[in-house]
Design an enzyme around this catalytic site. Structure first.
Site, mmCIF file in Angstrom:
data_model
loop_
_atom_site.group_PDB
_atom_site.id
_atom_site.type_symbol
_atom_site.label_atom_id
_atom_site.label_comp_id
_atom_site.label_asym_id
_atom_site.label_seq_id
_atom_site.Cartn_x
_atom_site.Cartn_y
_atom_site.Cartn_z
ATOM 1 N N SER A 20 -11.032 -5.149 -0.263
ATOM 2 C CA SER A 20 -11.808 -4.045 0.287
ATOM 3 C C SER A 20 -12.438 -3.240 -0.842
ATOM 4 O O SER A 20 -11.772 -2.918 -1.831
ATOM 5 C CB SER A 20 -10.898 -3.147 1.133
ATOM 6 O OG SER A 20 -11.635 -2.143 1.771
ATOM 7 N N ASN B 286 0.804 -1.218 0.000
ATOM 8 C CA ASN B 286 0.000 0.000 0.000
ATOM 9 C C ASN B 286 0.839 1.270 0.000
ATOM 10 O O ASN B 286 0.419 2.300 -0.526
ATOM 11 C CB ASN B 286 -0.939 0.019 1.209
ATOM 12 C CG ASN B 286 -0.239 -0.331 2.508
ATOM 13 O OD1 ASN B 286 0.285 -1.431 2.663
ATOM 14 N ND2 ASN B 286 -0.205 0.607 3.442
ATOM 15 N N CYS C 159 -3.931 4.207 7.320
ATOM 16 C CA CYS C 159 -4.291 3.745 8.664
ATOM 17 C C CYS C 159 -3.341 4.268 9.730
ATOM 18 O O CYS C 159 -3.678 4.293 10.907
ATOM 19 C CB CYS C 159 -4.306 2.215 8.703
ATOM 20 S SG CYS C 159 -5.504 1.495 7.566
ATOM 21 N N GLN D 189 -4.603 -4.001 -2.292
ATOM 22 C CA GLN D 189 -4.203 -3.099 -3.376
ATOM 23 C C GLN D 189 -4.123 -3.802 -4.727
ATOM 24 O O GLN D 189 -4.020 -3.151 -5.766
ATOM 25 C CB GLN D 189 -2.850 -2.451 -3.052
ATOM 26 C CG GLN D 189 -2.858 -1.542 -1.840
ATOM 27 C CD GLN D 189 -3.685 -0.279 -2.038
ATOM 28 O OE1 GLN D 189 -4.043 0.090 -3.160
ATOM 29 N NE2 GLN D 189 -4.007 0.388 -0.945
ATOM 30 N N HIS E 263 -13.563 -0.066 -0.985
ATOM 31 C CA HIS E 263 -13.253 1.351 -1.199
ATOM 32 C C HIS E 263 -11.893 1.564 -1.860
ATOM 33 O O HIS E 263 -11.554 2.693 -2.210
ATOM 34 C CB HIS E 263 -13.362 2.142 0.105
ATOM 35 C CG HIS E 263 -12.230 1.965 1.062
ATOM 36 N ND1 HIS E 263 -11.282 2.929 1.281
ATOM 37 C CD2 HIS E 263 -11.897 0.938 1.878
ATOM 38 C CE1 HIS E 263 -10.428 2.518 2.194
ATOM 39 N NE2 HIS E 263 -10.777 1.307 2.571
#
Length: 382
Positions: free
Chosen positions: A207, A156, A331, A186, A209
């Site tokens: 994920s 990421n 994060c 990713q 989003h």
């Protein structure tokens, strides 16, 4: 005020207006709980399963392999904790976890906690200077005690892409009893992952989003006949693996994006074009050091530092210029701690604390590149 520039697509890939329109059109017709047996419930259940089928195609799989979660963080925790809790009575030295030194905190922290509680021993695999997993170190650390191997596919922060398909098969050959998990957050939608179901891989997280869907929903691909202890009980949804009424708006969004992406494989091509334009101009600036150069990287990502230029100063100037960028994982941004992956790659603590990540997407333009380069030059000359 200047128009904003968004260059933080690895953090969240914004929903398009057309996607939100399509989502609203579908969701407004679905008012029932998918666990209900009446007409409204059946209608909701039907589209939930259709979404599951669309997402399964990312993995070259059937819908029964997909389990919905609140996001990839939960999916990663479900694998790590769900697998280790089966061995709660085992001695610490008889159970071993291997993870790379570049894993996301949603893998690292539950693994560290389980070691603290005495469930297992945790071993971290070294990274090469490019950010790639040190394969020799990985294979040397495998043994008959290894219960779980967890590796990140595309990083990421750096965008570095590990050779996961070949690593998976070699791990399975050397250590067939180990559960092999991959953080695919990713990679999904940006790379071909249709090989997953036919491989020796046991699980992969994703994920919504990160590919232009709503926040707050993710999934776990889980090979059939693989047992995990649930984290959440009560209700029995998702074949009793993840109880709780499903997040229907998020799941519908995820399914729509999966369908859209699978029907348009070049959906993110513009990001690569803009990223390459940016790299050409960035490399001409004195003192710029690009991380993971020489390794395969995501086609939209650049991670770099500029010698003697504070990352905080650069981020502040980006913000003042209405440019959305990142100094690492979303994060952990704002925590003021050095990037663990850059440290593992052999960079100094100063570099690990002052790196910048830019990630591009379908909305990125050549004008964005000019704006970003202009700010970098201004900071360097001040």
């Amino acid at each position: 005020m200047q128009q904003s520039v968004y260059a933080d697509y690895n953090s969240t890939y914004p929903c398009s207006e057309s996607h939100l329109d399509d989502l609203h059109e579908l969701y407004r017709k679905l008012q029932g709980n998918p666990s209900s047996v009446h007409e409204f419930g059946r209608a909701a259940k039907k589209i939930l399963e259709e979404s599951r089928s669309h997402i399964a195609k990312f993995f070259g799989a059937e819908k029964q392999t997909i389990f919905f979660t609140s996001g990839a963080t939960e999916a990663n925790n479900l694998v790590v904790q769900g697998l280790m809790h089966q061995d709660a009575r085992s001695s610490k030295d008889s159970c071993k976890i291997l993870i790379s030194s570049g894993e996301h905190s949603s893998i690292v922290q539950p693994c560290e906690r389980l070691e603290q509680l005495g469930y297992c021993r945790l071993f971290k695999v070294a990274l090469k200077k490019t950010g790639l997993i040190d394969e020799n170190d990985l294979f040397n650390k495998l043994d008959e005690r290894t219960k779980l191997v967890s590796l990140i596919y595309a990083h990421n922060e750096t965008g570095c892409i590990n050779p996961i398909p070949s690593l998976v098969e070699k791990i399975n050959e050397l250590c067939p009893q180990a559960h092999i998990h991959v953080d695919g957050v990713q990679a999904i939608g940006k790379m071909d992952t249709s090989w997953v179901h036919k491989s020796s891989l046991h699980s992969m997280s994703a994920s919504a989003h990160k590919i232009g869907g709503l926040k707050g929903v993710g999934c776990l691909y889980l090979k059939s006949n693989t047992f995990l202890e649930p984290l959440i009980y009560g209700g029995g949804q998702e074949k009793k693996l993840r109880s709780g009424t499903e997040n229907m708006p998020g799941i519908i969004s995820f399914g729509l994006r999966a369908k859209e992406i699978m029907s348009s494989p070049s959906w993110n091509k513009k990001a690569e074009i803009v990223r390459d334009m940016f790299l050409v101009k960035l490399k001409k600036i004195p003192g710029v050091v690009i991380h993971s150069e020489g390794a395969p990287v995501l086609s939209n990502t650049v991670n770099f530092h500029i010698e003697e230029i504070s990352g905080d100063v650069m981020m502040l100037q980006f913000d003042l210029a209405n440019i959305a960028a990142s100094n690492g994982s979303a994060c952990s941004s704002g925590e003021g701690i050095p990037s663990s992956v850059l440290l593992a790659m052999g960079y100094s603590e100063w570099v690990a604390s002052n790196s910048i990540r830019l990630s591009f997407g379908a909305g990125s333009t050549a004008d964005d590149v000019e704006r970003i380069i202009s700010v970098i030059k201004q900071v360097q000359s001040s």
